[in-house]
Each structure stands twice: as C-alpha cells, then as structure tokens.
Write an enzyme that holds these catalytic residues in place. Structure first.
Site, PDB file in Angstrom:
ATOM      1  N   SER A  96       0.970  -1.085   0.273  1.00  0.00           N
ATOM      2  CA  SER A  96      -0.122  -0.185   0.292  1.00  0.00           C
ATOM      3  C   SER A  96       0.640   1.021   0.367  1.00  0.00           C
ATOM      4  O   SER A  96       2.206   1.277   1.250  1.00  0.00           O
ATOM      5  CB  SER A  96      -0.247  -0.044   1.341  1.00  0.00           C
TER       6      SER A  96
ATOM      7  N   TYR B  99      -3.260  -0.612  10.793  1.00  0.00           N
ATOM      8  CA  TYR B  99      -2.887  -1.694   9.051  1.00  0.00           C
ATOM      9  C   TYR B  99      -1.919  -0.690   8.725  1.00  0.00           C
ATOM     10  O   TYR B  99      -1.135  -1.340   7.960  1.00  0.00           O
ATOM     11  CB  TYR B  99      -3.993  -0.472   8.424  1.00  0.00           C
TER      12      TYR B  99
ATOM     13  N   LYS C 145       0.556  -2.570   6.573  1.00  0.00           N
ATOM     14  CA  LYS C 145       1.185  -2.730   5.183  1.00  0.00           C
ATOM     15  C   LYS C 145       3.365  -2.348   5.806  1.00  0.00           C
ATOM     16  O   LYS C 145       4.109  -2.795   4.460  1.00  0.00           O
ATOM     17  CB  LYS C 145       0.902  -1.665   4.750  1.00  0.00           C
TER      18      LYS C 145
END
Length: 297
Positions: free
Chosen positions: A163, A176, A180
């Site tokens: 990401s 998150y 990532k």
C-alpha cells in the site's frame, strides 16, 4: 521515482497464458479484477477467500473455457487453510508459477488509541485482526510460496499487495499502517536471500494509493471532494501482472496513484547515503556484505 508505462494491452501480459496462479483475497476488489484478467489471458487461476458469496458468483461467471477458475474457502490467517490451498493447486495443476499475496483488511476506526473499557472498568485488549490478515497472512503465503517454488525446482514469482501506507503514514489507521510497513519489510528482507538461491524466485511489491473498492467505500466521497488521486482495481491488476511476469524486476515496488505507475525502491536505494548519511550507509553496506558472506560459508 522512476516512471513505468504499463498499458492495458502490454505485450508482456500475453505470457500469462497457461501460467498457474494462486492468489489470496480474490473474491472482491483488486483480487477479483486480477482473477478475471488472468482468466481472460488464459491463466489457470485459483484463489483463497473467506467471502463465499462473491467467490461463488465469480466462479459461475468465469466457469467457461479450458481454464475454469477455482475457489478455495478459507482465511489467510489460518495456516491449515493456506496449506490446503497450496496443496490443492499443486494437486490440480502439478505446479505453481505465480503467487499473489493480495488478501488484506482495513478496520475503520481502529481501537488502538480508543480507551474502551470492559464491564469492570478495565482497559480492553485491542483487536489485532488487521495484523492477523494483512501481515501474518502475507507471511504465511510467502512461506508456502517459497517452499513450493523450491520443491518444484522451477522459477517462481511472488508479488505482495502492499500500500501507499507501506511508505507513508495514514492518520487514524495505525494497525493497518503497521501491517503494510511490515509487508514492505518482509519483501526487502527476503529479496537478497532469494537472489542468492539456485532456484529463480523473484519477490516484488505493489503499493497502491487509494483504490475504489468495497473495501474503501466509506472514504470515497472524502477523496473525491478533496480531488485526491483514485485508482481503479484494474490499475492495480496491471501492476501486479507486470511484476509477476517481468523477469527484470526483483525486490522492487510499483507505486500506483491515479493509474500512474512509478518504481520507487531503486531511487530509494540510490539515495540512501543522502537520507541515511554517508557513514551510516557505509556501515549498513558492511553489515549487509558480512551477512551475505556468513550465509555463503
């Protein structure tokens, strides 16, 4: 950054024909777009997902031709599910050529900074489901992919869906972002070791900025109102296929924003002495070279 041109009709994509591809998270969003595109190119695609409803609808849609798509229900966070998935693909096709570690989740309103209390007034333990799927799941997929490629003694390509959050911070999503960043660290730490192996195993990463999917529907209006770059799933599919099939790419990242592609690991490495400092860069190179020699002895 280094701009990369990846048109929809890129001639390289024709090499997907007859390739055996295993992808995690193939029922919706980026994964579904990638499964569909690979199927249309003549690849033999199997995918693992917890979403039975969307997966079964896709199976019905892509059931025609000599390369029907196969669905394996299960979670990437469960080792037994992933083992069953890989063993099933090998049993069906005799090999795996490409593995796309794509599955991931985002939890809106992550609980890390919220002081949520239980009935007795004690601080609740935060859920780490985002890490279980988005980081641990990729680690398990990578482990099985590398094991499978080694066992086959044939070239293999592993591409991880990272990401923009692998490189830059995003407000309100600490878990998150940690996940990532973690998959980027995994790719970087594996690339030198894999390059030294006799089996030709490549690992790369795609780092999309915002992608319009059911995964991000809650934030779509905000991005549109602020005129921020929005990718379509097909944009990320092109980057995934490019890295999966292009033998010149190993240990690299394609960053995608508004359907524009850039390779960024090369420029980051080239400028390391600038942002890390000349002396620190020299020490880093010494430690890396000594580690390589120790592995060879």
């Amino acid at each position: 950054m280094t701009s990369v041109d990846i048109p929809a009709d890129y001639p390289l994509f024709a090499e997907a024909k007859d390739k055996v591809v295993a992808i995690t998270g193939g029922a919706t969003g980026i994964g579904a777009a990638t499964v569909s595109r690979l199927h249309s190119l003549g690849a033999y695609v199997s995918f693992l997902d917890v979403d039975r409803k969307n997966a079964e609808a896709m199976i019905q849609e892509l059931s025609g031709g000599n390369n029907p798509v196969r669905f394996y229900p299960g979670s990437v966070s469960v080792w037994a599910d992933q083992v069953r998935f890989f063993e099933g693909v090998v049993a069906q096709h005799g090999r795996v050529d490409i593995v796309l570690a794509n599955a991931g989740i985002m939890s809106a309103g992550e609980p890390l900074l919220a002081d949520t209390l239980d009935d007795e007034g004690h601080l609740k333990e935060p859920s780490l489901a985002v890490l279980d799927v988005t980081l641990q799941g990729v680690i398990l997929t990578s482990k099985l992919a590398i094991h499978t490629f080694r066992k086959q003694k044939s070239p293999g390509s592993l591409v991880i869906t990272g990401s923009a959050a692998s490189y830059v911070d995003g407000a309100g999503l600490p878990l998150y972002n940690a996940a990532k960043h973690g998959v980027l660290g995994l790719m970087r730490s594996l690339r030198d070791d894999l390059a030294a192996e006799p089996t030709d195993i490549r690992i790369n990463l795609v780092a999309p900025s915002f992608v319009e999917t059911p995964f991000t529907a809650h934030a779509l209006d905000i991005w549109r109102q602020n005129n921020l770059p929005i990718n379509q799933p097909s944009d990320i599919t092109k980057a995934l296929l490019f890295l999966a099939l292009n033998r010149e790419y190993h240990g690299r990242t394609i960053y995608v924003a508004a359907g524009i592609f850039s390779e960024i690991e090369g420029p980051i490495e080239a400028t390391r002495a600038t942002w890390l400092g000349k002396q620190n860069d020299e020490w880093y190179k010494q430690r890396r070279d000594k580690a390589r020699l120790a592995k060879e002895e």
